[in-house]
Motif scaffolding. Structure first.
Motif, PDB file in Angstrom:
ATOM      1  N   UNK A  86       0.884  -1.147  -0.038  1.00  0.00           N
ATOM      2  CA  UNK A  86      -0.098   0.172   0.164  1.00  0.00           C
ATOM      3  C   UNK A  86       1.023   1.264   0.094  1.00  0.00           C
ATOM      4  N   UNK A  87       0.285   2.209   0.677  1.00  0.00           N
ATOM      5  CA  UNK A  87       1.225   3.390   0.785  1.00  0.00           C
ATOM      6  C   UNK A  87       1.513   3.941   2.273  1.00  0.00           C
ATOM      7  N   UNK A  88       2.581   4.319   2.594  1.00  0.00           N
ATOM      8  CA  UNK A  88       3.086   4.597   3.925  1.00  0.00           C
ATOM      9  C   UNK A  88       3.105   6.270   4.159  1.00  0.00           C
ATOM     10  N   UNK A  89       2.892   6.634   5.447  1.00  0.00           N
ATOM     11  CA  UNK A  89       3.146   7.961   5.716  1.00  0.00           C
ATOM     12  C   UNK A  89       4.255   7.981   6.896  1.00  0.00           C
ATOM     13  N   UNK A  90       4.816   9.061   6.927  1.00  0.00           N
ATOM     14  CA  UNK A  90       5.935   9.314   7.959  1.00  0.00           C
ATOM     15  C   UNK A  90       5.357   9.591   9.348  1.00  0.00           C
ATOM     16  N   UNK A  91       6.263   9.418  10.364  1.00  0.00           N
ATOM     17  CA  UNK A  91       5.641   9.388  11.970  1.00  0.00           C
ATOM     18  C   UNK A  91       6.431  10.660  12.577  1.00  0.00           C
ATOM     19  N   UNK A  92       7.055  11.492  11.657  1.00  0.00           N
ATOM     20  CA  UNK A  92       7.871  12.692  12.061  1.00  0.00           C
ATOM     21  C   UNK A  92       7.054  14.002  11.753  1.00  0.00           C
ATOM     22  N   UNK A  93       7.556  15.071  12.320  1.00  0.00           N
ATOM     23  CA  UNK A  93       6.621  16.189  12.206  1.00  0.00           C
ATOM     24  C   UNK A  93       7.377  17.195  11.100  1.00  0.00           C
ATOM     25  N   UNK A  94       8.664  16.930  11.234  1.00  0.00           N
ATOM     26  CA  UNK A  94       9.608  17.932  10.341  1.00  0.00           C
ATOM     27  C   UNK A  94      10.754  16.927   9.641  1.00  0.00           C
ATOM     28  N   UNK A  95      10.809  17.478   8.566  1.00  0.00           N
ATOM     29  CA  UNK A  95      12.286  16.936   7.917  1.00  0.00           C
ATOM     30  C   UNK A  95      13.243  18.054   7.738  1.00  0.00           C
ATOM     31  N   UNK A  96      14.499  17.578   8.220  1.00  0.00           N
ATOM     32  CA  UNK A  96      15.580  18.591   8.376  1.00  0.00           C
ATOM     33  C   UNK A  96      16.199  18.498   6.897  1.00  0.00           C
ATOM     34  N   UNK A  97      16.583  19.869   6.339  1.00  0.00           N
ATOM     35  CA  UNK A  97      17.272  19.920   5.138  1.00  0.00           C
ATOM     36  C   UNK A  97      18.766  20.889   5.394  1.00  0.00           C
TER      37      UNK A  97
ATOM     38  N   UNK B 166      -7.555   8.722   8.025  1.00  0.00           N
ATOM     39  CA  UNK B 166      -8.958   8.713   7.987  1.00  0.00           C
ATOM     40  C   UNK B 166      -9.300   7.552   7.273  1.00  0.00           C
ATOM     41  N   UNK B 167      -8.736   7.503   5.854  1.00  0.00           N
ATOM     42  CA  UNK B 167      -9.187   6.726   4.950  1.00  0.00           C
ATOM     43  C   UNK B 167      -9.049   5.124   5.017  1.00  0.00           C
ATOM     44  N   UNK B 168      -7.947   4.930   5.898  1.00  0.00           N
ATOM     45  CA  UNK B 168      -7.543   3.521   6.467  1.00  0.00           C
ATOM     46  C   UNK B 168      -6.802   2.726   5.399  1.00  0.00           C
ATOM     47  N   UNK B 169      -6.442   3.629   4.248  1.00  0.00           N
ATOM     48  CA  UNK B 169      -5.484   3.034   3.195  1.00  0.00           C
ATOM     49  C   UNK B 169      -4.069   3.071   3.406  1.00  0.00           C
ATOM     50  N   UNK B 170      -3.502   3.804   4.664  1.00  0.00           N
ATOM     51  CA  UNK B 170      -2.070   3.774   4.542  1.00  0.00           C
ATOM     52  C   UNK B 170      -1.725   3.103   5.772  1.00  0.00           C
ATOM     53  N   UNK B 171      -0.153   2.685   5.831  1.00  0.00           N
ATOM     54  CA  UNK B 171       0.579   2.347   6.836  1.00  0.00           C
ATOM     55  C   UNK B 171       1.548   3.254   7.519  1.00  0.00           C
ATOM     56  N   UNK B 172       2.093   2.855   8.721  1.00  0.00           N
ATOM     57  CA  UNK B 172       2.990   3.778   9.017  1.00  0.00           C
ATOM     58  C   UNK B 172       4.450   3.441   8.530  1.00  0.00           C
ATOM     59  N   UNK B 173       4.975   4.309   8.107  1.00  0.00           N
ATOM     60  CA  UNK B 173       6.628   4.291   7.838  1.00  0.00           C
ATOM     61  C   UNK B 173       7.455   4.088   9.383  1.00  0.00           C
ATOM     62  N   UNK B 174       8.267   3.326   9.271  1.00  0.00           N
ATOM     63  CA  UNK B 174       8.940   3.185  10.589  1.00  0.00           C
ATOM     64  C   UNK B 174      10.117   4.317  10.407  1.00  0.00           C
ATOM     65  N   UNK B 175      10.752   4.932  11.389  1.00  0.00           N
ATOM     66  CA  UNK B 175      11.797   5.724  11.413  1.00  0.00           C
ATOM     67  C   UNK B 175      12.907   5.452  10.500  1.00  0.00           C
ATOM     68  N   UNK B 176      13.325   4.183  10.763  1.00  0.00           N
ATOM     69  CA  UNK B 176      14.310   3.390   9.932  1.00  0.00           C
ATOM     70  C   UNK B 176      14.147   3.561   8.489  1.00  0.00           C
ATOM     71  N   UNK B 177      12.779   3.158   8.094  1.00  0.00           N
ATOM     72  CA  UNK B 177      12.465   3.239   6.583  1.00  0.00           C
ATOM     73  C   UNK B 177      12.627   4.607   6.155  1.00  0.00           C
ATOM     74  N   UNK B 178      12.129   5.603   6.866  1.00  0.00           N
ATOM     75  CA  UNK B 178      12.099   7.035   6.554  1.00  0.00           C
ATOM     76  C   UNK B 178      13.344   7.345   6.248  1.00  0.00           C
ATOM     77  N   UNK B 179      14.520   6.918   7.170  1.00  0.00           N
ATOM     78  CA  UNK B 179      15.751   7.532   7.156  1.00  0.00           C
ATOM     79  C   UNK B 179      16.553   6.650   6.087  1.00  0.00           C
ATOM     80  N   UNK B 180      16.163   5.514   5.714  1.00  0.00           N
ATOM     81  CA  UNK B 180      16.857   4.960   4.596  1.00  0.00           C
ATOM     82  C   UNK B 180      16.533   5.421   3.047  1.00  0.00           C
ATOM     83  N   UNK B 181      15.259   5.823   3.192  1.00  0.00           N
ATOM     84  CA  UNK B 181      14.557   5.966   1.903  1.00  0.00           C
ATOM     85  C   UNK B 181      14.897   7.245   1.189  1.00  0.00           C
ATOM     86  N   UNK B 182      15.718   7.065   0.010  1.00  0.00           N
ATOM     87  CA  UNK B 182      16.385   8.148  -0.381  1.00  0.00           C
ATOM     88  C   UNK B 182      15.216   8.856  -1.836  1.00  0.00           C
TER      89      UNK B 182
END
Length: 283
Positions: free
Chosen positions: A73-84, A101-117
């Motif tokens: 499916x698609x996943x959303x981040x668990x953080x509030x801010x991305x630093x650049x 609310x749509x129930x269509x999304x999963x949580x990205x783990x922080x690890x996935x978030x950081x690994x994903x370029x």
């Protein structure tokens, strides 16, 4: 301190690439741009980012492919801010709330978030393109999994209402052909001449199909040639969102503005990745 050094240097690089590109007449509602190291694709990506109008853009949806985790499916981040290295980007919690609310999304783990370029590489360019209005916009990062065609359609429908809003911009993250033994992909049409010409012909066939805005033709192209376009699912979601809006009478066109390859393949030991940058405009 690395951040301090990186900031000005990165800023100067981005400025240089953007200054060499023309902007088209109309601002982009969506762009497709590559996501590898800037030394390879920075100048290509500039062609897409130059079409962004910071004065009207308030929310930026960044759709990137999942490179590291299997995701249906698609996943959303668990953080509030991305630093650049330029400045921090705020994630839009209100829109995230609507998506959850749509129930269509999963949580990205922080690890996935950081690994994903696939998403990360677009953050500094987004920051740069929006610099003149940096406190006035939010981002909505979405990690797109290996979606079935029917899921691409569902997510396309869901995102279409956001795409309809001129204050939203969609950034779709994708490289084009990954060719060579290390990518286990070696399609070669000898009638095109050298290998790199065959790759370009294959990519441009795909790009022309994307420009025609038909999700079904794009799926059929991928089934036929298996071109290793890593952002094929984010692109599929965008094409489905466009189709949905066209049904409601919205008039749009997509055009690619730049194409390049990391190197020119001439023999079976070579490898390359292709990049393309383009923009969707609404008429």
């Amino acid at each position: 301190s690395e951040q301090k050094i990186k900031g000005p240097r990165l800023n100067a690089q981005l400025e240089g690439w953007l200054s060499q590109v023309q902007s088209t007449k109309r601002p982009a509602r969506a762009i497709i741009a590559p996501h590898v190291g800037y030394t390879y694709c920075g100048s290509c990506a500039a062609h897409a980012y130059k079409q962004v109008d910071p004065s009207i853009t308030r929310r930026i949806f960044i759709l990137g492919p999942s490179h590291h985790v299997p995701l249906s499916r698609c996943a959303l981040s668990s953080v509030d801010i991305y630093r650049t290295p330029l400045y921090d980007l705020r994630i839009d919690q209100k829109i995230y709330g609507e998506l959850w609310k749509t129930g269509m999304f999963e949580h990205m783990t922080l690890q996935t978030d950081e690994d994903e370029h696939g998403i990360e590489m677009h953050l500094p360019y987004t920051a740069k393109a929006m610099e003149s209005h940096k406190d006035e916009f939010t981002i909505i990062p979405v990690l797109v999994g290996a979606l079935s065609e029917s899921k691409e359609q569902e997510f396309g429908k869901l995102f279409s209402k956001y795409l309809a809003d001129p204050s939203n911009l969609f950034v779709v993250s994708s490289d084009f052909c990954h060719w060579g033994q290390r990518f286990r992909y070696s399609y070669y049409d000898e009638s095109q001449g050298e290998i790199y010409r065959s790759i370009e012909h294959l990519d441009k066939m795909g790009m022309n199909i994307i420009e025609q805005l038909g999700p079904v033709s794009f799926s059929n192209y991928l089934k036929k040639y298996h071109n290793t376009i890593c952002g094929r699912h984010p692109i599929g979601v965008l094409l489905n969102a466009i189709t949905e809006l066209q049904k409601n009478g919205m008039n749009m066109s997509f055009s690619f503005l730049n194409y390049s390859q990391s190197s020119q393949c001439r023999n079976w030991q070579d490898s390359s990745v292709s990049y393309a940058a383009g923009a969707l405009t609404v008429h």
